[in-house]
Motif scaffolding. Structure first.
Motif, mmCIF file in Angstrom:
data_model
loop_
_atom_site.group_PDB
_atom_site.id
_atom_site.type_symbol
_atom_site.label_atom_id
_atom_site.label_comp_id
_atom_site.label_asym_id
_atom_site.label_seq_id
_atom_site.Cartn_x
_atom_site.Cartn_y
_atom_site.Cartn_z
ATOM 1 N N VAL A 1 -10.714 -3.728 11.494
ATOM 2 C CA VAL A 1 -9.919 -2.431 11.487
ATOM 3 C C VAL A 1 -9.118 -2.376 10.104
ATOM 4 O O VAL A 1 -8.791 -3.404 9.846
ATOM 5 C CB VAL A 1 -9.301 -2.371 12.893
ATOM 6 C CG1 VAL A 1 -8.336 -1.056 12.929
ATOM 7 C CG2 VAL A 1 -9.922 -2.487 14.101
ATOM 8 N N ILE A 2 -9.242 -1.042 9.819
ATOM 9 C CA ILE A 2 -8.301 -0.595 8.772
ATOM 10 C C ILE A 2 -7.271 0.525 9.164
ATOM 11 O O ILE A 2 -7.958 1.409 9.388
ATOM 12 C CB ILE A 2 -8.934 -0.326 7.363
ATOM 13 C CG1 ILE A 2 -10.097 -1.288 6.950
ATOM 14 C CG2 ILE A 2 -8.099 0.190 6.262
ATOM 15 C CD1 ILE A 2 -9.340 -2.846 6.578
ATOM 16 N N GLN A 3 -6.115 0.324 9.163
ATOM 17 C CA GLN A 3 -5.168 1.353 9.567
ATOM 18 C C GLN A 3 -4.508 2.107 8.310
ATOM 19 O O GLN A 3 -4.236 1.421 7.274
ATOM 20 C CB GLN A 3 -3.938 0.470 10.284
ATOM 21 C CG GLN A 3 -4.503 -0.033 11.417
ATOM 22 C CD GLN A 3 -3.058 -0.778 12.255
ATOM 23 O OE1 GLN A 3 -3.222 -1.402 13.249
ATOM 24 N NE2 GLN A 3 -1.647 -0.861 11.802
ATOM 25 N N ALA A 4 -4.862 3.427 8.707
ATOM 26 C CA ALA A 4 -4.467 4.347 7.592
ATOM 27 C C ALA A 4 -3.993 5.796 8.025
ATOM 28 O O ALA A 4 -4.220 6.028 9.206
ATOM 29 C CB ALA A 4 -5.699 4.439 6.610
ATOM 30 N N VAL A 5 -3.460 6.665 7.013
ATOM 31 C CA VAL A 5 -2.646 7.710 7.558
ATOM 32 C C VAL A 5 -3.257 8.964 6.977
ATOM 33 O O VAL A 5 -3.390 8.970 5.794
ATOM 34 C CB VAL A 5 -1.282 7.684 7.528
ATOM 35 C CG1 VAL A 5 -0.488 8.728 8.118
ATOM 36 C CG2 VAL A 5 -0.635 6.292 7.762
ATOM 37 N N ALA A 6 -3.754 9.790 8.055
ATOM 38 C CA ALA A 6 -4.363 11.370 7.132
ATOM 39 C C ALA A 6 -3.232 12.011 6.276
ATOM 40 O O ALA A 6 -3.359 12.343 5.387
ATOM 41 C CB ALA A 6 -4.868 12.045 8.376
ATOM 42 N N LEU A 7 -1.910 12.351 6.926
ATOM 43 C CA LEU A 7 -0.873 13.143 6.429
ATOM 44 C C LEU A 7 0.158 11.849 6.143
ATOM 45 O O LEU A 7 0.980 11.395 7.044
ATOM 46 C CB LEU A 7 -0.264 13.921 7.396
ATOM 47 C CG LEU A 7 -1.193 15.164 7.932
ATOM 48 C CD1 LEU A 7 -0.534 16.120 8.787
ATOM 49 C CD2 LEU A 7 -2.126 15.714 6.610
ATOM 50 N N ALA A 8 0.038 11.263 4.894
ATOM 51 C CA ALA A 8 0.772 10.181 4.454
ATOM 52 C C ALA A 8 2.198 10.163 4.543
ATOM 53 O O ALA A 8 2.629 11.304 4.327
ATOM 54 C CB ALA A 8 -0.050 9.460 3.213
ATOM 55 N N GLU A 9 2.736 8.990 4.381
ATOM 56 C CA GLU A 9 4.331 8.713 4.509
ATOM 57 C C GLU A 9 4.820 9.270 3.119
ATOM 58 O O GLU A 9 5.921 9.991 2.935
ATOM 59 C CB GLU A 9 4.507 7.405 4.813
ATOM 60 C CG GLU A 9 6.280 7.111 4.749
ATOM 61 C CD GLU A 9 6.551 5.632 4.796
ATOM 62 O OE1 GLU A 9 7.825 5.365 4.940
ATOM 63 O OE2 GLU A 9 5.690 4.929 4.989
ATOM 64 N N LEU A 10 4.364 8.599 1.957
ATOM 65 C CA LEU A 10 4.877 8.804 0.667
ATOM 66 C C LEU A 10 4.486 10.005 -0.016
ATOM 67 O O LEU A 10 3.208 9.921 -0.554
ATOM 68 C CB LEU A 10 4.379 7.603 0.140
ATOM 69 C CG LEU A 10 4.820 6.147 0.452
ATOM 70 C CD1 LEU A 10 4.396 5.126 -0.434
ATOM 71 C CD2 LEU A 10 6.232 6.165 0.665
ATOM 72 N N HIS A 11 5.361 11.215 0.338
ATOM 73 C CA HIS A 11 4.905 12.557 -0.319
ATOM 74 C C HIS A 11 3.574 12.982 0.091
ATOM 75 O O HIS A 11 2.767 13.519 -0.712
ATOM 76 C CB HIS A 11 4.929 12.481 -1.896
ATOM 77 C CG HIS A 11 6.379 12.145 -2.272
ATOM 78 N ND1 HIS A 11 7.398 13.260 -2.285
ATOM 79 C CD2 HIS A 11 6.950 11.071 -2.645
ATOM 80 C CE1 HIS A 11 8.401 12.695 -2.717
ATOM 81 N NE2 HIS A 11 8.120 11.449 -3.232
ATOM 82 N N GLY A 12 2.987 12.620 1.524
ATOM 83 C CA GLY A 12 1.773 13.015 1.752
ATOM 84 C C GLY A 12 1.612 14.371 1.996
ATOM 85 O O GLY A 12 0.338 15.002 2.066
ATOM 86 N N LEU A 13 2.572 15.370 2.227
ATOM 87 C CA LEU A 13 2.357 16.790 2.166
ATOM 88 C C LEU A 13 2.727 17.229 0.721
ATOM 89 O O LEU A 13 1.780 18.137 0.165
ATOM 90 C CB LEU A 13 3.383 17.272 3.183
ATOM 91 C CG LEU A 13 3.017 17.088 4.458
ATOM 92 C CD1 LEU A 13 4.053 17.762 5.625
ATOM 93 C CD2 LEU A 13 1.509 17.257 4.946
ATOM 94 N N GLY A 14 3.560 16.751 -0.114
ATOM 95 C CA GLY A 14 4.028 17.315 -1.184
ATOM 96 C C GLY A 14 3.354 16.918 -2.544
ATOM 97 O O GLY A 14 3.590 17.284 -3.715
ATOM 98 N N GLY A 15 2.912 15.680 -2.175
ATOM 99 C CA GLY A 15 1.735 15.293 -3.583
ATOM 100 C C GLY A 15 0.537 15.097 -3.104
ATOM 101 O O GLY A 15 0.199 14.710 -2.058
ATOM 102 N N PRO A 16 -0.472 15.424 -4.117
ATOM 103 C CA PRO A 16 -1.608 15.247 -3.958
ATOM 104 C C PRO A 16 -2.437 14.057 -3.720
ATOM 105 O O PRO A 16 -1.713 13.041 -4.063
ATOM 106 C CB PRO A 16 -2.400 16.106 -5.158
ATOM 107 C CG PRO A 16 -1.347 15.798 -6.243
ATOM 108 C CD PRO A 16 -0.189 15.861 -5.653
ATOM 109 N N ASN A 17 -3.674 13.810 -3.355
ATOM 110 C CA ASN A 17 -4.400 12.649 -3.543
ATOM 111 C C ASN A 17 -4.893 12.538 -5.026
ATOM 112 O O ASN A 17 -4.430 13.232 -5.578
ATOM 113 C CB ASN A 17 -5.502 12.682 -2.194
ATOM 114 C CG ASN A 17 -6.613 13.731 -2.677
ATOM 115 O OD1 ASN A 17 -6.635 14.102 -3.719
ATOM 116 N ND2 ASN A 17 -7.593 13.833 -1.740
ATOM 117 N N ARG A 18 -5.658 11.537 -4.968
ATOM 118 C CA ARG A 18 -5.943 11.062 -6.550
ATOM 119 C C ARG A 18 -6.824 12.345 -6.991
ATOM 120 O O ARG A 18 -7.062 12.161 -8.462
ATOM 121 C CB ARG A 18 -6.563 9.705 -6.519
ATOM 122 C CG ARG A 18 -5.722 8.752 -6.207
ATOM 123 C CD ARG A 18 -4.840 8.391 -7.492
ATOM 124 N NE ARG A 18 -5.493 7.848 -8.441
ATOM 125 C CZ ARG A 18 -5.917 6.589 -8.894
ATOM 126 N NH1 ARG A 18 -5.616 5.766 -7.941
ATOM 127 N NH2 ARG A 18 -6.559 6.206 -9.812
#
Length: 438
Positions: A58-75
């Protein structure tokens, strides 16, 4: 092509997780909260392949992430939502999550999927903003549940925040109900609480909870054995329980440099304390990996090494040895049993923990320090007992002597070696078990 993993369910005795055909599933997760948000595809594959190769499932991961998950884009430069609206997902962002979940499944890994980090519904601390209410939480839950109804996921709602008001409870219940409506109940679901707390504290009466989760937190010698025993003893209903966020390897204990960094030994203690106390699995974490830190990023909580180097930290491999040990003996009848320990088992760093088969065919005792231990064998089966010393650092078991089962405690001393911790395995000779961990 979609990779289909077998569905999971709770075992008949309500203590463990199993696949649809009844095979034991020992939940062994890695904490990769920022996986979708901070890694590109090459890095994602490197991370997933490393964990699959070691034996995680199992890998635990977050869709709307903690670290600027809304205000910062993905890679790739994509944001998850239009105008921070949970009812307006951005397809390009979610297509990357789709791809990641599929790559994980192809490696035999399920994603412990958090729909959101908790600061998006309870900004007691963190970045936020709070964007959820009961109505849009249900809408979002139904949408994400339907999107991943056929995927290899385990739902983890919550995200490191307490439920502190009726509205918070309404939001969580609504999101869970939406997920259930969207995925038709195909996947297990739990709740990830804040540090030092368990899901049962807030949600034991919630009908959608399949298994309980603790966050024992990032302190050396946190009493995870006590936490697990608390929830193992709960009834109406009985549910499996595990520690979903214990102390991360390479994390400063209690977030203070003067306490030193948590090491592989700390991870081993936490693993065996919780599993031998009745947990149905365990979640490992490495401090650089959850945040996927590398030079050029701001390190959080005194992170001192890059995430790629952290893939080789020793604790991750050692806990897989523990999974193999547990699965090398009949699994679904395993119970915690401290009555096996006839010597002192003090609270704290030197706490000794025991588990055994309900029929007495084997027992396992974790000794976190080098010392003689007195073991009561009257609850074990068979006239003759085979003793083994299992090294939790290497996964190697050494055959020791045989002893007659007795009404009087026997005294045993671990072998001299790297130490300080060992697992004593005691088998009923008549059962013909092989070497522990094999």
């Amino acid at each position: 092509m979609t990779t289909r993993l077998s569905r999971l369910r709770v075992s008949e005795n309500r203590r463990f997780l199993v696949t649809d055909d009844g095979a034991p599933f020992f939940y062994l997760a890695d904490t990769a909260w920022e996986l979708f948000h901070r890694l590109d595809r090459v890095e994602t594959l490197r991370s997933l392949r490393a964990r699959a190769a070691k034996g995680f499932n199992v890998i635990q991961a977050v869709a709307l992430a903690e670290l600027h998950g809304l205000g910062g884009p993905n890679r790739a430069g994509h944001y998850p939502l239009e105008a921070d609206d949970p009812t307006r997902p951005v397809e390009a962002y979610w297509a990357h999550i789709d791809w990641t979940i599929e790559q994980a499944a192809a490696l035999g890994l399920r994603i412990g999927l958090l729909p959101t980090w908790g600061d998006k519904w309870n900004k007691r601390w963190g970045i936020g903003p709070e964007i959820f209410n009961p109505d849009n939480a249900h809408h979002y839950g139904r949408w994400i549940g339907a999107r991943y109804a056929a995927a290899g996921v385990i739902w983890i709602v919550g995200g490191d925040r307490p439920i502190e008001s009726p509205v918070h409870r309404q939001i969580i219940d609504a999101m869970a109900a939406g997920i259930r409506a969207g995925d038709a109940g195909h996947h297990l679901m739990t709740f990830h609480p804040n540090g030092g707390h368990g899901s049962a504290e807030y949600l034991h009466d919630a009908p959608w909870i399949d298994f309980h989760m603790w966050q024992s937190g990032h302190n050396r010698n946190a009493p995870t054995y006590s936490h697990i025993r608390t929830d193992y003893a709960r009834n109406d209903p009985v549910r499996p329980v595990l520690d979903g966020e214990p102390g991360y390897e390479d994390h400063p204990s209690a977030f203070k440099l003067e306490n030193g960094y948590l090491e592989d030994y700390d991870c081993r203690k936490s693993f065996y304390w919780s599993v031998f106390s009745g947990a149905c699995g365990y979640t490992y974490g490495a401090h650089p990996i959850w945040q996927f830190w590398h030079a050029g990023r701001k390190p959080l909580s005194f992170c001192r090494r890059d995430w790629i180097a952290a893939l080789s930290l020793p604790g991750s491999a050692q806990l897989v040895h523990g999974r193999r040990l547990i699965q090398s003996r009949p699994y679904l009848e395993r119970i915690p049993d401290q009555s096996i320990i006839a010597s002192d088992s003090p609270e704290g760093a030197h706490h000794v923990t025991a588990t055994r088969a309900a029929d007495g065919s084997y027992a396992m005792i974790y000794l976190p320090y080098y010392n003689t231990v007195r073991i009561a064998t009257h609850s074990l089966s068979g006239k003759t007992l085979q003793l083994w010393w299992f090294d939790p650092r290497t996964g190697v078991a050494t055959r020791a002597e045989t002893r007659a089962r007795s009404d009087q405690p026997i005294e045993l001393t671990p072998p001299q070696g790297e130490g300080p911790d060992w697992v004593l395995v005691i088998d009923d000779v008549a059962r013909g078990f092989g070497a522990p961990g094999q």
